[in-house]
Every structure is written in structure tokens, then in C-alpha cells.
Write a protein that holds these residues in place. Structure first.
Motif, mmCIF file in Angstrom:
data_model
loop_
_atom_site.group_PDB
_atom_site.id
_atom_site.type_symbol
_atom_site.label_atom_id
_atom_site.label_comp_id
_atom_site.label_asym_id
_atom_site.label_seq_id
_atom_site.Cartn_x
_atom_site.Cartn_y
_atom_site.Cartn_z
ATOM 1 N N ALA A 255 0.859 -1.190 0.000
ATOM 2 C CA ALA A 255 0.000 0.000 0.000
ATOM 3 C C ALA A 255 0.892 1.234 0.000
ATOM 4 O O ALA A 255 2.106 1.148 0.176
ATOM 5 N N SER A 256 0.266 2.382 -0.170
ATOM 6 C CA SER A 256 0.989 3.641 -0.157
ATOM 7 C C SER A 256 0.724 4.380 1.145
ATOM 8 O O SER A 256 -0.414 4.476 1.585
ATOM 9 N N SER A 257 1.769 4.914 1.731
ATOM 10 C CA SER A 257 1.583 5.702 2.952
ATOM 11 C C SER A 257 1.168 7.130 2.606
ATOM 12 O O SER A 257 0.877 7.913 3.481
ATOM 13 N N PHE A 258 1.113 7.446 1.327
ATOM 14 C CA PHE A 258 0.793 8.802 0.875
ATOM 15 C C PHE A 258 -0.534 8.874 0.145
ATOM 16 O O PHE A 258 -0.754 9.775 -0.640
ATOM 17 N N GLU A 259 -1.436 7.921 0.365
ATOM 18 C CA GLU A 259 -2.686 7.863 -0.400
ATOM 19 C C GLU A 259 -3.468 9.167 -0.360
ATOM 20 O O GLU A 259 -4.036 9.574 -1.345
ATOM 21 N N ASN A 260 -3.498 9.822 0.771
ATOM 22 C CA ASN A 260 -4.252 11.064 0.874
ATOM 23 C C ASN A 260 -3.514 12.247 0.277
ATOM 24 O O ASN A 260 -4.048 13.332 0.172
ATOM 25 N N HIS A 261 -2.258 12.034 -0.106
ATOM 26 C CA HIS A 261 -1.451 13.123 -0.639
ATOM 27 C C HIS A 261 -1.092 12.894 -2.099
ATOM 28 O O HIS A 261 -0.169 13.502 -2.613
ATOM 29 N N GLY A 262 -1.774 12.014 -2.777
ATOM 30 C CA GLY A 262 -1.536 11.771 -4.193
ATOM 31 C C GLY A 262 -0.352 10.858 -4.473
ATOM 32 O O GLY A 262 0.057 10.714 -5.604
ATOM 33 N N GLY A 263 0.236 10.222 -3.457
ATOM 34 C CA GLY A 263 1.369 9.333 -3.667
ATOM 35 C C GLY A 263 0.934 8.055 -4.357
ATOM 36 O O GLY A 263 -0.146 7.539 -4.110
ATOM 37 N N ARG A 264 1.766 7.542 -5.236
ATOM 38 C CA ARG A 264 1.410 6.331 -5.977
ATOM 39 C C ARG A 264 2.317 5.156 -5.635
ATOM 40 O O ARG A 264 2.010 4.035 -5.936
ATOM 41 N N GLN A 265 3.481 5.435 -5.062
ATOM 42 C CA GLN A 265 4.409 4.369 -4.759
ATOM 43 C C GLN A 265 3.935 3.572 -3.557
ATOM 44 O O GLN A 265 3.625 4.135 -2.513
ATOM 45 N N GLN A 266 3.854 2.279 -3.727
ATOM 46 C CA GLN A 266 3.405 1.419 -2.635
ATOM 47 C C GLN A 266 4.612 1.100 -1.747
ATOM 48 O O GLN A 266 5.298 0.119 -1.951
ATOM 49 N N ASN A 267 4.844 1.956 -0.752
ATOM 50 C CA ASN A 267 6.058 1.906 0.044
ATOM 51 C C ASN A 267 5.894 1.267 1.430
ATOM 52 O O ASN A 267 6.841 1.242 2.201
ATOM 53 N N ILE A 268 4.706 0.776 1.733
ATOM 54 C CA ILE A 268 4.489 0.111 3.020
ATOM 55 C C ILE A 268 3.785 -1.219 2.796
ATOM 56 O O ILE A 268 3.170 -1.449 1.757
ATOM 57 N N CYS A 269 3.879 -2.072 3.805
ATOM 58 C CA CYS A 269 3.141 -3.329 3.821
ATOM 59 C C CYS A 269 2.075 -3.205 4.905
ATOM 60 O O CYS A 269 2.334 -2.644 5.976
ATOM 61 N N VAL A 270 0.876 -3.702 4.601
ATOM 62 C CA VAL A 270 -0.272 -3.568 5.502
ATOM 63 C C VAL A 270 -0.838 -4.948 5.792
ATOM 64 O O VAL A 270 -0.934 -5.796 4.909
ATOM 65 N N GLN A 271 -1.232 -5.122 7.053
ATOM 66 C CA GLN A 271 -1.896 -6.368 7.451
ATOM 67 C C GLN A 271 -3.042 -6.005 8.392
ATOM 68 O O GLN A 271 -2.885 -5.176 9.288
ATOM 69 N N VAL A 272 -4.196 -6.608 8.145
ATOM 70 C CA VAL A 272 -5.352 -6.396 9.015
ATOM 71 C C VAL A 272 -5.433 -7.614 9.936
ATOM 72 O O VAL A 272 -5.514 -8.747 9.475
ATOM 73 N N ARG A 273 -5.403 -7.354 11.248
ATOM 74 C CA ARG A 273 -5.408 -8.428 12.240
ATOM 75 C C ARG A 273 -6.685 -8.388 13.055
ATOM 76 O O ARG A 273 -7.194 -7.323 13.372
ATOM 77 N N ASN A 274 -7.147 -9.569 13.425
ATOM 78 C CA ASN A 274 -8.292 -9.694 14.324
ATOM 79 C C ASN A 274 -7.729 -9.703 15.740
ATOM 80 O O ASN A 274 -7.001 -10.623 16.119
ATOM 81 N N ILE A 275 -8.065 -8.676 16.509
ATOM 82 C CA ILE A 275 -7.512 -8.580 17.865
ATOM 83 C C ILE A 275 -8.483 -9.053 18.951
ATOM 84 O O ILE A 275 -8.160 -9.012 20.131
ATOM 85 N N CYS A 276 -9.657 -9.480 18.530
ATOM 86 C CA CYS A 276 -10.637 -9.979 19.500
ATOM 87 C C CYS A 276 -10.587 -11.503 19.521
ATOM 88 O O CYS A 276 -10.143 -12.143 18.588
ATOM 89 N N ASP A 277 -11.092 -12.106 20.595
ATOM 90 C CA ASP A 277 -11.117 -13.561 20.650
ATOM 91 C C ASP A 277 -12.248 -14.090 19.766
ATOM 92 O O ASP A 277 -13.059 -13.340 19.255
ATOM 93 N N SER A 278 -12.300 -15.383 19.598
ATOM 94 C CA SER A 278 -13.264 -15.991 18.670
ATOM 95 C C SER A 278 -14.719 -15.719 19.056
ATOM 96 O O SER A 278 -15.596 -15.700 18.209
ATOM 97 N N ARG A 279 -15.025 -15.500 20.348
ATOM 98 C CA ARG A 279 -16.411 -15.245 20.767
ATOM 99 C C ARG A 279 -16.875 -13.858 20.341
ATOM 100 O O ARG A 279 -18.059 -13.630 20.158
ATOM 101 N N SER A 280 -15.931 -12.931 20.203
ATOM 102 C CA SER A 280 -16.355 -11.565 19.897
ATOM 103 C C SER A 280 -15.984 -11.125 18.478
ATOM 104 O O SER A 280 -16.127 -9.972 18.144
ATOM 105 N N SER A 281 -15.482 -12.047 17.656
ATOM 106 C CA SER A 281 -15.107 -11.647 16.302
ATOM 107 C C SER A 281 -16.344 -11.203 15.532
ATOM 108 O O SER A 281 -17.446 -11.682 15.762
#
Length: 161
Positions: free
Chosen positions: A95-121
Motif C-alpha cells: 500500500a501507499s503511505s501517501f494515499e491522501n497526498h496523491g502518492g502512488r508508490q506502494q512503500n508500506i506493507c499492511v496487514q489487518v489483524r483480528n484482535i478480539c477472541d473468537s467469541r467476539s469476532s
């Protein structure tokens, strides 16, 4: 007088054409030297003394206005490709860390993590987005060279002296 002038124009044109062909041949020769040196990986071009003059000439020329990459038409390659970043690790997306500033270079890595336990996912607030800088390539330039069998081999290189 008219004939002398015509002869002079023809001589100048022939000389200019010959000079142009010589310049193109020299540029093609330099381009092929660059291609051969850049595609050397073990050892890299920096470990091959014969590669120092054409590669140092290239590095210096790149800083000049109007630079045009020397090519090797005989090899069927043009100018090289360039990819500054390595792929993100498995499970991460570029992904790009400059998305809101018109940047196009994908200079970061992004991961979405589930931080809740299985009962509250599934609840709001259970996802956390984590980022990290995307790793830079050690050798960001590349040539794709077509082999006789039709396969393409990618040769990575850098231009650090």
C-alpha cells in the motif's frame, strides 16, 4: 558553381549520415556492454574490471539532462525496468503511505489483524491495521532477456559504484 555546391551538400550529407551511423553503432556497442555487465550476477559487474568503464559511464550519464538509456537492439532489450521495493511478506499487502497526498508508490506493507477472541469476532473494533516499511530491493533495476527457447530470464542489478 552550382555543381560544386551540389557536390559539397552531398559530401556533407554523406559525412553526416556516416557520422550518425557511427554514433549509433558506438551507442549500440555501449548498450550491449551495459547489458552484459548488468546481467552478470555471480559475480556482479562491480567485481569485473572490464565492466567498470561502461557502467561508470552509464552512472555519470544518468545525471545529465536529456539522458537516454543506451540499448542493445541485437539482444532485443530496451531500457531496464525498475522496482524499488521487494514483495511484502506472506499475509501482508502493498500500500501507499501517501494515499491522501496523491502518492502512488506502494512503500508500506499492511496487514489487518483480528484482535478480539473468537467469541467476539465480527464486532466493531475487532480489526487492527498494522503497517511496516516495505523492504527496499538491493538490486532494483532489471533486464528481461528472452532465451532461444522463448523463456524470459529476469536479471536484477544495481548502479551503486
Amino acid at each position: 558553381m552550382h555543381r560544386v555546391w551540389q557536390f559539397s551538400i552531398a559530401a556533407i550529407m554523406s559525412t553526416a549520415t556516416l557520422s550518425s551511423l557511427t554514433d549509433r553503432a558506438a551507442a549500440s556497442e555501449w548498450g550491449c556492454e551495459v547489458l552484459l555487465c548488468a546481467s552478470s550476477s555471480e559475480p556482479s559487474w562491480r567485481s569485473i574490471p572490464a565492466c567498470h568503464p561502461p557502467m561508470h559511464r552509464l552512472i555519470s550519464a544518468m545525471n545529465r539532462w536529456g539522458f537516454s538509456w543506451p540499448t542493445c537492439p541485437e539482444a532485443g532489450t530496451g531500457k531496464p525496468g525498475y522496482e524499488a521495493y521487494e514483495d511484502c511478506p506472506a499475509g501482508w499487502s502493498a500500500a501507499s503511505s501517501f494515499e491522501n497526498h496523491g502518492g502512488r508508490q506502494q512503500n508500506i506493507c499492511v496487514q489487518v489483524r483480528n484482535i478480539c477472541d473468537s467469541r467476539s469476532s465480527g464486532r466493531a473494533g475487532c480489526e487492527q491495521t498494522v503497517t511496516m516499511p516495505r523492504p527496499l530491493r538491493r538490486d532494483p533495476y532489471f533486464f528481461d532477456i528472452r532465451q532461444h527457447d522463448g523463456n524470459v530470464t529476469r536479471h536484477w542489478f544495481n548502479l551503486r559504484r
